[in-house]
Design a protein around this motif. Structure first.
Motif, PDB file in Angstrom:
ATOM      1  N   GLY A  52       0.839  -1.188   0.000  1.00 50.69           N
ATOM      2  CA  GLY A  52       0.000   0.000   0.000  1.00 50.69           C
ATOM      3  C   GLY A  52       0.878   1.243   0.000  1.00 50.69           C
ATOM      4  N   GLU A  53       0.502   2.236   0.740  1.00 50.29           N
ATOM      5  CA  GLU A  53       1.220   3.511   0.749  1.00 50.29           C
ATOM      6  C   GLU A  53       2.599   3.428   1.387  1.00 50.29           C
ATOM      7  OE1 GLU A  53      -1.148   6.678   2.308  1.00 50.29           O
ATOM      8  OE2 GLU A  53      -2.894   6.089   1.147  1.00 50.29           O
ATOM      9  N   VAL A  54       2.770   2.571   2.381  1.00 43.20           N
ATOM     10  CA  VAL A  54       4.054   2.465   3.082  1.00 43.20           C
ATOM     11  C   VAL A  54       4.558   1.034   2.981  1.00 43.20           C
ATOM     12  CG1 VAL A  54       5.245   2.717   5.290  1.00 43.20           C
ATOM     13  CG2 VAL A  54       3.407   4.300   4.689  1.00 43.20           C
ATOM     14  N   ALA A  55       5.766   0.886   2.460  1.00 41.59           N
ATOM     15  CA  ALA A  55       6.379  -0.433   2.329  1.00 41.59           C
ATOM     16  C   ALA A  55       7.422  -0.623   3.426  1.00 41.59           C
ATOM     17  CB  ALA A  55       7.037  -0.570   0.960  1.00 41.59           C
ATOM     18  N   PRO A  56       7.680  -1.869   3.818  1.00 47.26           N
ATOM     19  CA  PRO A  56       8.727  -2.111   4.809  1.00 47.26           C
ATOM     20  C   PRO A  56      10.055  -1.528   4.328  1.00 47.26           C
ATOM     21  CG  PRO A  56       7.465  -4.094   4.415  1.00 47.26           C
ATOM     22  CD  PRO A  56       7.014  -3.084   3.396  1.00 47.26           C
ATOM     23  N   GLY A  57      10.791  -0.977   5.244  1.00 47.51           N
ATOM     24  CA  GLY A  57      12.077  -0.388   4.924  1.00 47.51           C
ATOM     25  C   GLY A  57      12.002   1.092   4.588  1.00 47.51           C
ATOM     26  N   PRO A  68      10.287  -1.246  15.777  1.00 50.70           N
ATOM     27  CA  PRO A  68       9.439  -2.018  16.691  1.00 50.70           C
ATOM     28  C   PRO A  68       9.587  -3.511  16.424  1.00 50.70           C
ATOM     29  CG  PRO A  68       8.114  -0.771  15.110  1.00 50.70           C
ATOM     30  CD  PRO A  68       9.537  -0.381  14.893  1.00 50.70           C
ATOM     31  N   ALA A  69       9.267  -4.316  17.401  1.00 51.34           N
ATOM     32  CA  ALA A  69       9.383  -5.769  17.272  1.00 51.34           C
ATOM     33  C   ALA A  69       8.479  -6.316  16.177  1.00 51.34           C
ATOM     34  CB  ALA A  69       9.069  -6.442  18.606  1.00 51.34           C
ATOM     35  N   SER A  70       7.385  -5.626  15.908  1.00 49.70           N
ATOM     36  CA  SER A  70       6.432  -6.093  14.913  1.00 49.70           C
ATOM     37  C   SER A  70       5.703  -4.899  14.303  1.00 49.70           C
ATOM     38  CB  SER A  70       5.431  -7.046  15.569  1.00 49.70           C
ATOM     39  OG  SER A  70       4.449  -7.448  14.656  1.00 49.70           O
ATOM     40  N   THR A  71       5.595  -4.888  12.970  1.00 48.38           N
ATOM     41  CA  THR A  71       4.872  -3.830  12.273  1.00 48.38           C
ATOM     42  C   THR A  71       3.975  -4.469  11.221  1.00 48.38           C
ATOM     43  OG1 THR A  71       6.753  -2.334  12.569  1.00 48.38           O
ATOM     44  CG2 THR A  71       5.113  -1.690  10.943  1.00 48.38           C
ATOM     45  N   THR A  96      -2.577  -8.901   5.076  1.00 46.24           N
ATOM     46  CA  THR A  96      -1.826  -8.139   6.063  1.00 46.24           C
ATOM     47  C   THR A  96      -0.505  -8.842   6.291  1.00 46.24           C
ATOM     48  OG1 THR A  96      -3.851  -7.390   7.133  1.00 46.24           O
ATOM     49  CG2 THR A  96      -1.816  -7.243   8.424  1.00 46.24           C
ATOM     50  N   LEU A  97       0.575  -8.094   6.140  1.00 45.37           N
ATOM     51  CA  LEU A  97       1.911  -8.635   6.344  1.00 45.37           C
ATOM     52  C   LEU A  97       2.466  -8.117   7.664  1.00 45.37           C
ATOM     53  CD1 LEU A  97       4.465 -10.138   5.380  1.00 45.37           C
ATOM     54  CD2 LEU A  97       5.148  -8.005   4.252  1.00 45.37           C
ATOM     55  N   GLU A  98       2.832  -9.036   8.532  1.00 44.32           N
ATOM     56  CA  GLU A  98       3.486  -8.675   9.786  1.00 44.32           C
ATOM     57  C   GLU A  98       4.991  -8.850   9.597  1.00 44.32           C
ATOM     58  OE1 GLU A  98       3.619  -9.886  14.504  1.00 44.32           O
ATOM     59  OE2 GLU A  98       2.998 -11.385  13.047  1.00 44.32           O
ATOM     60  N   VAL A  99       5.728  -7.762   9.702  1.00 39.37           N
ATOM     61  CA  VAL A  99       7.188  -7.813   9.614  1.00 39.37           C
ATOM     62  C   VAL A  99       7.724  -7.792  11.043  1.00 39.37           C
ATOM     63  CG1 VAL A  99       9.273  -6.630   8.838  1.00 39.37           C
ATOM     64  CG2 VAL A  99       7.239  -6.685   7.368  1.00 39.37           C
ATOM     65  N   GLN A 100       8.437  -8.853  11.398  1.00 39.54           N
ATOM     66  CA  GLN A 100       8.996  -8.975  12.736  1.00 39.54           C
ATOM     67  C   GLN A 100      10.472  -8.593  12.719  1.00 39.54           C
ATOM     68  OE1 GLN A 100       8.183 -13.055  13.691  1.00 39.54           O
ATOM     69  NE2 GLN A 100       6.010 -12.675  14.021  1.00 39.54           N
ATOM     70  N   CYS A 101      10.901  -7.917  13.781  1.00 46.20           N
ATOM     71  CA  CYS A 101      12.292  -7.470  13.893  1.00 46.20           C
ATOM     72  C   CYS A 101      12.897  -7.969  15.204  1.00 46.20           C
ATOM     73  CB  CYS A 101      12.376  -5.944  13.870  1.00 46.20           C
ATOM     74  SG  CYS A 101      11.737  -5.194  12.358  1.00 46.20           S
ATOM     75  N   SER A 129       3.393 -13.591   7.963  1.00 44.41           N
ATOM     76  CA  SER A 129       4.361 -13.058   8.916  1.00 44.41           C
ATOM     77  C   SER A 129       5.742 -13.419   8.405  1.00 44.41           C
ATOM     78  CB  SER A 129       4.113 -13.668  10.291  1.00 44.41           C
ATOM     79  OG  SER A 129       5.023 -13.164  11.223  1.00 44.41           O
ATOM     80  N   VAL A 130       6.641 -12.455   8.441  1.00 39.91           N
ATOM     81  CA  VAL A 130       8.006 -12.720   7.996  1.00 39.91           C
ATOM     82  C   VAL A 130       8.971 -12.172   9.037  1.00 39.91           C
ATOM     83  CG1 VAL A 130       8.168 -10.651   6.547  1.00 39.91           C
ATOM     84  CG2 VAL A 130       9.586 -12.613   6.035  1.00 39.91           C
ATOM     85  N   SER A 131       9.920 -13.014   9.429  1.00 36.34           N
ATOM     86  CA  SER A 131      10.913 -12.620  10.430  1.00 36.34           C
ATOM     87  C   SER A 131      12.295 -12.630   9.788  1.00 36.34           C
ATOM     88  CB  SER A 131      10.867 -13.576  11.620  1.00 36.34           C
ATOM     89  OG  SER A 131      11.317 -14.857  11.210  1.00 36.34           O
ATOM     90  N   ILE A 132      13.312 -12.397  10.588  1.00 35.02           N
ATOM     91  CA  ILE A 132      14.674 -12.385  10.055  1.00 35.02           C
ATOM     92  C   ILE A 132      15.089 -13.770   9.561  1.00 35.02           C
ATOM     93  CG2 ILE A 132      15.548 -10.350  11.209  1.00 35.02           C
ATOM     94  CD1 ILE A 132      16.489 -12.069  13.485  1.00 35.02           C
TER      95      ILE A 132
END
Length: 164
Positions: A52-57, A68-71, A96-101, A129-132
């Motif tokens: 959407g409007e904001v991509a990870p990174g 944050p630990a999760s976005t 919905t994609l959950e990016v975990q850090c 959900s995607v993590s490292i």
């Protein structure tokens, strides 16, 4: 538990992203079997995603701070889902994609490359959900990897690679 401790020790002792290493790297057969054994329903989809409007990174953090630990991000997957005859069921749906850090290291799902991902399906709503160290997402999967998922679906040989 031992793997989790090894991960924490590896990251805690790492001074840079180059020093980080996943303890276990799943393959597509492992992902299929984990999805099948889960209490949740998963749909294997091969295609490309867009955000959407904001991509990870895109979001930047002050130096010395961590993400944050999760976005959560809104995304769309367009491609083909796994059906009885292979990856041949047209698929075009938001998810919905959950990016975990962990510290400064975050998971990633690429927008400009083909992706095989196992989307969680619940009441017609999809999520991932995607993590490292991702378990259910594979960037630029080979034809052989896609064939393994099809073979697993058909009840054929579905054995994770012990060397991964």
């Amino acid at each position: 538990m031992i793997r989790a401790l090894a991960l924490v020790a590896a990251v805690a002792g790492a001074g840079s992203a180059e020093a980080f290493e996943c303890v276990h790297i799943p393959d597509v057969a492992d992902a299929f079997l984990r999805a099948q054994a889960s209490e949740f329903q998963f749909v294997p989809v091969y295609g490309q995603l867009s955000y959407g409007e904001v991509a990870p990174g895109v979001v930047k953090y002050d130096e010395g701070s961590f993400p944050p630990a999760s976005t959560l991000y809104e995304a769309r997957m367009v491609g083909v889902a796994l059906g009885p005859d292979g990856f041949d069921v047209p698929f075009d749906a938001p998810f919905t994609l959950e990016v975990q850090c962990f510290l400064e290291h975050c998971g990633y799902m690429g927008e400009d490359i083909p992706v095989l991902t196992f989307l969680r399906a619940e009441d017609g709503v999809y999520s991932a959900s995607v993590s490292i160290c991702p378990v259910f997402t594979f960037h630029s999967p080979s034809p052989e990897e896609l064939a393994i998922v099809v073979e697993c679906q058909r009840g054929g040989t579905c054995e994770p690679d012990p060397d991964r």
